[in-house]
Each structure stands twice: as structure tokens, then as C-alpha cells.
Design an enzyme around this catalytic site. Structure first.
Site, PDB file in Angstrom:
ATOM      1  N   ASN A  21      55.625  46.508  -2.864  1.00  0.00           N
ATOM      2  CA  ASN A  21      55.707  46.509  -4.327  1.00  0.00           C
ATOM      3  C   ASN A  21      54.816  47.651  -4.826  1.00  0.00           C
ATOM      4  O   ASN A  21      53.973  48.155  -4.072  1.00  0.00           O
ATOM      5  CB  ASN A  21      55.305  45.134  -4.895  1.00  0.00           C
ATOM      6  N   ARG A  94      57.349  39.902   5.340  1.00  0.00           N
ATOM      7  CA  ARG A  94      56.903  38.561   4.958  1.00  0.00           C
ATOM      8  C   ARG A  94      57.766  37.445   5.545  1.00  0.00           C
ATOM      9  O   ARG A  94      57.364  36.267   5.473  1.00  0.00           O
ATOM     10  CB  ARG A  94      56.862  38.426   3.415  1.00  0.00           C
ATOM     11  N   ARG A 148      63.225  40.198  -5.805  1.00  0.00           N
ATOM     12  CA  ARG A 148      62.921  39.366  -4.634  1.00  0.00           C
ATOM     13  C   ARG A 148      63.914  38.226  -4.447  1.00  0.00           C
ATOM     14  O   ARG A 148      64.495  38.071  -3.388  1.00  0.00           O
ATOM     15  CB  ARG A 148      61.499  38.802  -4.735  1.00  0.00           C
ATOM     16  N   HIS A 177      57.896  39.850  -9.377  1.00  0.00           N
ATOM     17  CA  HIS A 177      57.958  38.382  -9.301  1.00  0.00           C
ATOM     18  C   HIS A 177      57.798  37.873 -10.725  1.00  0.00           C
ATOM     19  O   HIS A 177      56.997  38.413 -11.486  1.00  0.00           O
ATOM     20  CB  HIS A 177      56.780  37.813  -8.494  1.00  0.00           C
ATOM     21  N   ASP A 179      56.242  35.350 -11.818  1.00  0.00           N
ATOM     22  CA  ASP A 179      54.926  34.786 -12.168  1.00  0.00           C
ATOM     23  C   ASP A 179      53.917  35.847 -12.617  1.00  0.00           C
ATOM     24  O   ASP A 179      52.811  35.498 -13.015  1.00  0.00           O
ATOM     25  CB  ASP A 179      54.363  33.909 -11.041  1.00  0.00           C
ATOM     26  N   CYS A 273      49.457  33.377  -8.058  1.00  0.00           N
ATOM     27  CA  CYS A 273      50.125  33.486  -6.751  1.00  0.00           C
ATOM     28  C   CYS A 273      49.186  33.254  -5.583  1.00  0.00           C
ATOM     29  O   CYS A 273      49.640  33.077  -4.464  1.00  0.00           O
ATOM     30  CB  CYS A 273      50.923  34.772  -6.620  1.00  0.00           C
TER      31      CYS A 273
HETATM   32  N1  ARG Z   1      51.880  41.679  -1.593  1.00  0.00           N
HETATM   33  C1  ARG Z   1      52.571  40.513  -2.009  1.00  0.00           C
HETATM   34  C2  ARG Z   1      54.062  40.814  -2.125  1.00  0.00           C
HETATM   35  O1  ARG Z   1      54.421  41.858  -2.533  1.00  0.00           O
HETATM   36  C3  ARG Z   1      52.022  40.049  -3.311  1.00  0.00           C
HETATM   37  C4  ARG Z   1      52.637  38.776  -3.803  1.00  0.00           C
HETATM   38  C5  ARG Z   1      51.970  38.262  -4.996  1.00  0.00           C
HETATM   39  N2  ARG Z   1      52.653  37.103  -5.435  1.00  0.00           N
HETATM   40  C6  ARG Z   1      53.158  36.896  -6.641  1.00  0.00           C
HETATM   41  N3  ARG Z   1      53.795  35.795  -6.835  1.00  0.00           N
HETATM   42  N4  ARG Z   1      53.093  37.756  -7.583  1.00  0.00           N
HETATM   43  O2  ARG Z   1      54.893  40.047  -1.804  1.00  0.00           O
END
Ligand code: ARG
Length: 283
Positions: A21, A94, A148, A177, A179, A273
Site C-alpha cells: 500500500n 499476507r 482489497r 481499507h 477502516d 486495525c
Molecule cells: N501493511 C498492512 C497492509 O497493507 C497494513 C494493514 C492495516 N490495516 C488496516 N485495516 N488498515 O495490509
């Protein structure tokens, strides 16, 4: 009164070694690995302490070497009424987290903290409460899709929980995201950053949230990842650096509790998060 219960992941294996990201800067982390690690550990402890002071209970899960983003458990599942629907991640970096989190949730089941653990079917992509946030005042899920999570995953979530799920498309790269750009509070207010949504999404929000309850967050505060906040009763635990949002919260009778989360913002995440609410029950 029962304390709200949150899952947090031990930060021992947290690092920024890849970039999925626009916030993630592996070079910055690598420039001072020891210093970054120490700062991350201290910030995580501070968040845990602040949540506890705010009236929450924190349950800890282990992380795993090579899976640094396990420190963001909100992305691992959607949980309601004791039932956990475990994620399927978009990026290969991930994807292995899902197996690990399945073990964590089964363990929570053994402790009586969850009654059911299932994983989203293959073929769908959905990153847990990162893209599916329970609105306790309206008894529905707001669900982000695009960067995502896939749109069809929202339908699955609706069937699984037999709940209303309102899909909202995300369009701004830094707000990958939901959130990080939308947060419902227990009093019925919804914090949001309008440019992260399509005009249809903004209209959907306006049609479901009364005008006095829909709170626009300033760009500077959204960029501090302060919308990515945890609401515990009248307390709101949020990333430091969002003065206007703190004022907006105070004006409505909330107490903003700021935590410096810089080491995690460098990965694109903040307080919401770094936690996963385990005890939402339908009213
Ligand atoms: N580095 C993680 C990703 O890109 C950060 C996730 C943070 N989570 C969130 N819900 N914003 O997946």
C-alpha cells in the site's frame, strides 16, 4: 458492565519489509532496524495500556516470523455474535496469515471466547474488519471493496451473518481499507473522509446516516490515520496528530485518547486495525 474485548497481536515479528500500500516504506524501516523495532514495541505497549485505561480488555495472540502484518488483526476476520468469519487476503505477502489466524481463533473457541470459526470460501477476497465494520447503532455492516476486498464477498458476509451489509467502493489509493476512511461510533455518529468513496457511496452514506450524525473528517486528520480509531464507550483511542478530529469528538461528548503510532502508520495502519473486537453482539 462487561468490558469490550479486543484481540491484539504480539508485535515481536512486526517490520516493514514489503510494500502493498502507498504508506509502506521498507527503506525507512531498514535505515534503522533496531530503532524502528524498539519504537514499534513501545507504541504497541502504549496502545494496549491506553485501551485498558479506556475500559477495554485485551487478549493477545502470537505473531509469526515472516508475517509482519499479523500485527493488524482487524484484517483477519469479521466477528459477530461469537462467530468468526476468517479472511482471504488479496496479496501473497499476507495470504499465509489466514492459517495462523485460524489457529488463533480456534484457540479462542477452546477458551469459550468464540462459538464458531469458519473461513471465507476460496475464490472470494475479504480482509476482515479492515473492510467490514459493525455499526452498533444501526445494526449493520459497512463494507469496503475495491483495493482489497471483492464486492461479492459482501454478499457472502451478509448471508453468513444474516445481517445487512452496505457495500461501499473505495477509490483513493491511500484509503485502501475502509477502516482508514470510515468509523461508526457507539452513539450513532459516523466519521468519514468523503474523497475516499465514490459519489454513489457518499450518497448511500447520506441516505442511511442522519445529517447531524455524519461527520466529515478533514484531510490532514484522515492522513494521520486518526479515523482508524477504537471506540470504547465514550472514549476514542486514536493516532496522534488529528487536532480537528479531537475537537469534533470532544464537542460530541467523547474523550479522545491520542497515541503516537508512527511505526505502524509507516505500514498503513493505526489503532483500529491493530485490534479486532471479539464481543460484538447483535442488540
Ligand atoms: N501493511 C498492512 C497492509 O497493507 C497494513 C494493514 C492495516 N490495516 C488496516 N485495516 N488498515 O495490509
Amino acid at each position: 458492565m462487561k468490558k469490550p474485548r479486543f484481540l491484539m497481536t504480539d508485535p515481536a515479528h512486526y517490520e516493514v519489509t514489503y510494500s502493498i500500500n502507498p504508506w509502506m516504506q521498507p527503506d525507512l524501516w531498514a535505515a534503522d532496524v533496531e530503532g524502528s523495532r524498539a519504537a514499534a514495541h513501545a507504541a504497541w505497549q502504549k496502545l494496549k495500556e491506553t485501551l485498558t485505561q479506556a475500559g477495554a480488555e485485551v487478549v493477545e495472540a502470537p505473531g509469526a516470523a515472516g508475517l509482519p502484518d499479523m500485527v493488524f488483526p482487524s484484517n483477519s476476520a469479521v466477528v459477530l455474535d461469537g462467530r468468526a468469519l476468517v479472511s482471504r487476503f488479496r496479496h501473497s505477502e499476507r495470504q499465509p496469515e489466514a492459517e495462523r489466524f485460524l489457529d488463533v481463533f480456534r484457540g479462542l473457541g477452546d477458551r469459550g471466547l468464540l462459538s464458531e470459526v469458519e473461513q471465507l470460501p476460496e475464490g472470494l477476497t475479504q480482509e476482515g474488519e479492515g473492510d467490514c465494520v459493525w455499526d452498533p447503532a444501526r445494526q449493520l455492516f459497512w463494507a469496503g471493496h475495491g483495493p482489497r476486498s471483492s464486492r461479492d464477498a459482501a454478499d457472502y458476509v451478509a448471508r453468513f451473518f444474516d445481517a445487512t451489509v452496505v457495500p461501499l467502493e473505495l477509490v483513493a489509493p491511500h484509503y485502501y481499507h475502509m477502516d482508514v476512511c470510515l468509523m461508526p461510533l457507539e452513539g450513532g455518529e459516523v466519521l468519514y473522509f468523503p474523497p475516499a468513496f465514490t459519489s454513489e457511496g457518499q450518497a448511500e452514506l447520506r441516505s442511511r446516516v442522519e445529517p447531524g450524525q455524519l461527520i466529515e473528517v478533514a484531510e490532514q486528520d484522515a492522513q494521520a490515520l486518526a479515523i482508524n480509531a477504537v471506540n470504547v464507550g465514550r472514549n476514542v483511542v486514536l493516532a496522534a496528530g488529528a487536532p480537528r478530529l479531537c475537537e469534533q469528538l470532544s464537542e460530541r461528548g467523547y474523550t479522545p485518547l491520542e497515541v503516537d503510532l508512527t511505526p505502524f502508520i509507516q505500514s498503513g495502519g493505526a489503532s483500529f486495525c491493530m485490534t479486532l473486537r471479539l464481543d460484538w453482539e447483535r442488540g
